[in-house]
Write a protein that holds these residues in place. Sequence first.
Motif, PDB file in Angstrom:
ATOM      1  N   UNK A  15      -0.695   4.447   6.951  1.00 14.51           N
ATOM      2  CA  UNK A  15      -1.474   3.278   6.543  1.00 14.51           C
ATOM      3  C   UNK A  15      -0.651   2.002   6.651  1.00 14.51           C
ATOM      4  N   UNK A  16      -1.241   0.988   7.235  1.00 12.78           N
ATOM      5  CA  UNK A  16      -0.534  -0.280   7.275  1.00 12.78           C
ATOM      6  C   UNK A  16      -1.490  -1.410   6.910  1.00 12.78           C
ATOM      7  N   UNK A  17      -0.903  -2.512   6.528  1.00 14.58           N
ATOM      8  CA  UNK A  17      -1.660  -3.574   5.880  1.00 14.58           C
ATOM      9  C   UNK A  17      -1.468  -4.878   6.642  1.00 14.58           C
ATOM     10  N   UNK A  18      -2.572  -5.598   6.867  1.00 16.16           N
ATOM     11  CA  UNK A  18      -2.463  -6.886   7.562  1.00 16.16           C
ATOM     12  C   UNK A  18      -3.370  -7.894   6.859  1.00 16.16           C
ATOM     13  N   UNK A  40      -5.300   6.471  -0.935  1.00 13.46           N
ATOM     14  CA  UNK A  40      -4.314   5.383  -0.895  1.00 13.46           C
ATOM     15  C   UNK A  40      -4.338   4.608  -2.210  1.00 13.46           C
ATOM     16  N   UNK A  41      -3.214   3.975  -2.492  1.00 14.57           N
ATOM     17  CA  UNK A  41      -3.116   3.105  -3.668  1.00 14.57           C
ATOM     18  C   UNK A  41      -2.580   1.754  -3.224  1.00 14.57           C
ATOM     19  N   UNK A  42      -3.319   0.711  -3.599  1.00 12.51           N
ATOM     20  CA  UNK A  42      -2.869  -0.642  -3.282  1.00 12.51           C
ATOM     21  C   UNK A  42      -2.285  -1.229  -4.569  1.00 12.51           C
ATOM     22  N   UNK A  43      -1.094  -1.790  -4.435  1.00 10.28           N
ATOM     23  CA  UNK A  43      -0.430  -2.375  -5.613  1.00 10.28           C
ATOM     24  C   UNK A  43      -0.180  -3.845  -5.378  1.00 10.28           C
ATOM     25  N   UNK A  44      -0.445  -4.652  -6.410  1.00 11.98           N
ATOM     26  CA  UNK A  44      -0.158  -6.084  -6.271  1.00 11.98           C
ATOM     27  C   UNK A  44       0.069  -6.691  -7.643  1.00 11.98           C
ATOM     28  N   UNK A  83       0.847  -1.193   0.000  1.00  8.70           N
ATOM     29  CA  UNK A  83       0.000   0.000   0.000  1.00  8.70           C
ATOM     30  C   UNK A  83       0.880   1.239   0.000  1.00  8.70           C
ATOM     31  N   UNK A  84       0.405   2.276  -0.674  1.00  7.04           N
ATOM     32  CA  UNK A  84       1.134   3.536  -0.727  1.00  7.04           C
ATOM     33  C   UNK A  84       0.193   4.683  -0.430  1.00  7.04           C
TER      34      UNK A  84
END
Length: 605
Positions: free
Chosen positions: A67-70, A86-90, A61-62
Amino acid sequence: MMQFLDLRYHIKPIDLAAHLFAVELEIPRPLSAELTLTLPAWIPGSYMIRDFARHIVSLSVEGGDRASLRKLDKQTWRLTGVDGAVTVRYQVYAWELTVRSAHLDTTHGYFNGPSVFLRVEGLEQSPCGLELLPPDLQCANDWRVATSLQVVSIEEHGFGLYQADDYEDLIDHPVEMGRFTELEFGVQGISHRLAITGRHRADQDRLSRDLQRICEQHASLFGELPIDRYLFLTTAVGDGYGGLEHRYSTSLLCCRDDLTNAGEEKPAAGYRRFLGLCSHEYFHLWNVKRIRPEVFIGNGLEREVHTRLLWAFEGITSYYDDLALVRSGCIDASSYLELLAETITRVQRNPGRLNQTLAESSFDAWTKFYKQDENAPNAIVSYYAKGALAALALDLTIRHDTNDQVSLDDVMRALWQRHGKPGIGVSERGVEAVVADVTGLDLSGFFGRVLDSTDELDLAPLLDMVGIELRLRPSKGSKDLGGVADRFAVVSPEPSIGVRLRDGGPGAVLAVVLSGSPAEQAGLSAGDTLVAIDGIRVGPDNFQRLVNAAAAAEVLHIHAFRRDELMEFLVHPRPAPADTCELRIVPEPSAGVSARRRNWLGLPE
Ligand code: ZN
């Protein structure tokens, strides 16, 4: 337009050799400091848990400094500390060439939304944008896009911006990127396209003409064509078969040879199979994509959703897919009856029809029909094949009991008007209710028997009412699927031990041992490798010959390996059962029967 959307997805083939799509999900205005993201476990139309999230590699995530990711479970992530865009990249690994998943290599890219697009909880109803980006490679600079997504602004090859009304819409348009053949034809003034990826020698003019007739047939049956575009997205391979329905398109996988009809007037079996597949998926644009089981609405794609109605959604669709071929004039009546005889044979050959009801088959699709093993022929019945025969029985019963005033066509139109068009789901007994209402008949006994019991479908008297004779006879060999005959010849049964051999050897390996069969009673099991019958080496080629030769002795000595241990079995063969359907068109039936037959098959006077 994109800037006003709540969600913006971007997808790009990032590494063709490693089969990776890169996906970006921008959330410009998150509703809260906490966001839950999830990928579906299954794709609508294919009732099996597939866990698409297992193919997500690297997710980050950016934006929103804190922001943190779990990760919460196999398919769900939670973003916390979100305080702005926010932008989520995968990245998604795509190397499965089916109509349900995603595939990427140097020849093309293909994906279904459930494989690649994360859902943002709470924003399911929000319109979203989707940017399709080409790979940054010279070798792919002639790639084009085929999809039924709504266009916002695209360049000449089709890359660029698309949009979807909501998440459900976003994941309902498979996308093909690459080099493909494209045909176009009109149905009631609406543009229909057929895109074919893979090497092929498709009979393009004939395909366009035949598909157009089939689509016209379905549209006239429902009385309305509720779309403004349609795409048959086809991948041609050496050996493959499959289709998945969508609201504005379908994904198909077929044998390349099935696309060709070699200048023949009469459709060859393979070409007929492809037309049947297109017909099936197109019928679904009404039946299952718009006329939907109530339980499929709002229950998500995270876990199984059970319904007893798949006999209606897949079975009725399977009934009409072939029927539309004859009604549209693409095949003749004899060719249609050949297909019908094959369906009857398929149902009749599996003892599972005496063990599982149609409603149970439907309910347990997830763990039984979609997870078939060596015992499936004994344990289950197909809601496609038996469902199609149930639809036939229903149609002919309605025609007879209403003196040909009403047919299943009227029921389908009513289902469309009452459920499909207004978007009202069909309850578990909803199809029966509409049938009762439209026909004025009490068919509760019929439905009880056909859906909730394992009684045989008694099709012979029903077909007799349309001037078709049915008989069941013993099989004439492993390639005998049943069919149409001018007259019924006597077929004497070969001796049988009630097994099916695995295709392709080596050795005679038992794929299936039918329940109650001589082989089962003697202790043989699926997986056993037969090595000798009465002391003679046996393989797939001489298996039936050895059974025939030795049967006069009444008992066969069969040697077989189970694992690595040699075992001996004493088997008492029996005459092969009458499990093969033959249909005969009665040449000169009474005027009433003749009219009913013409009416049913849509034949001219
Ligand atoms: Zn289907």
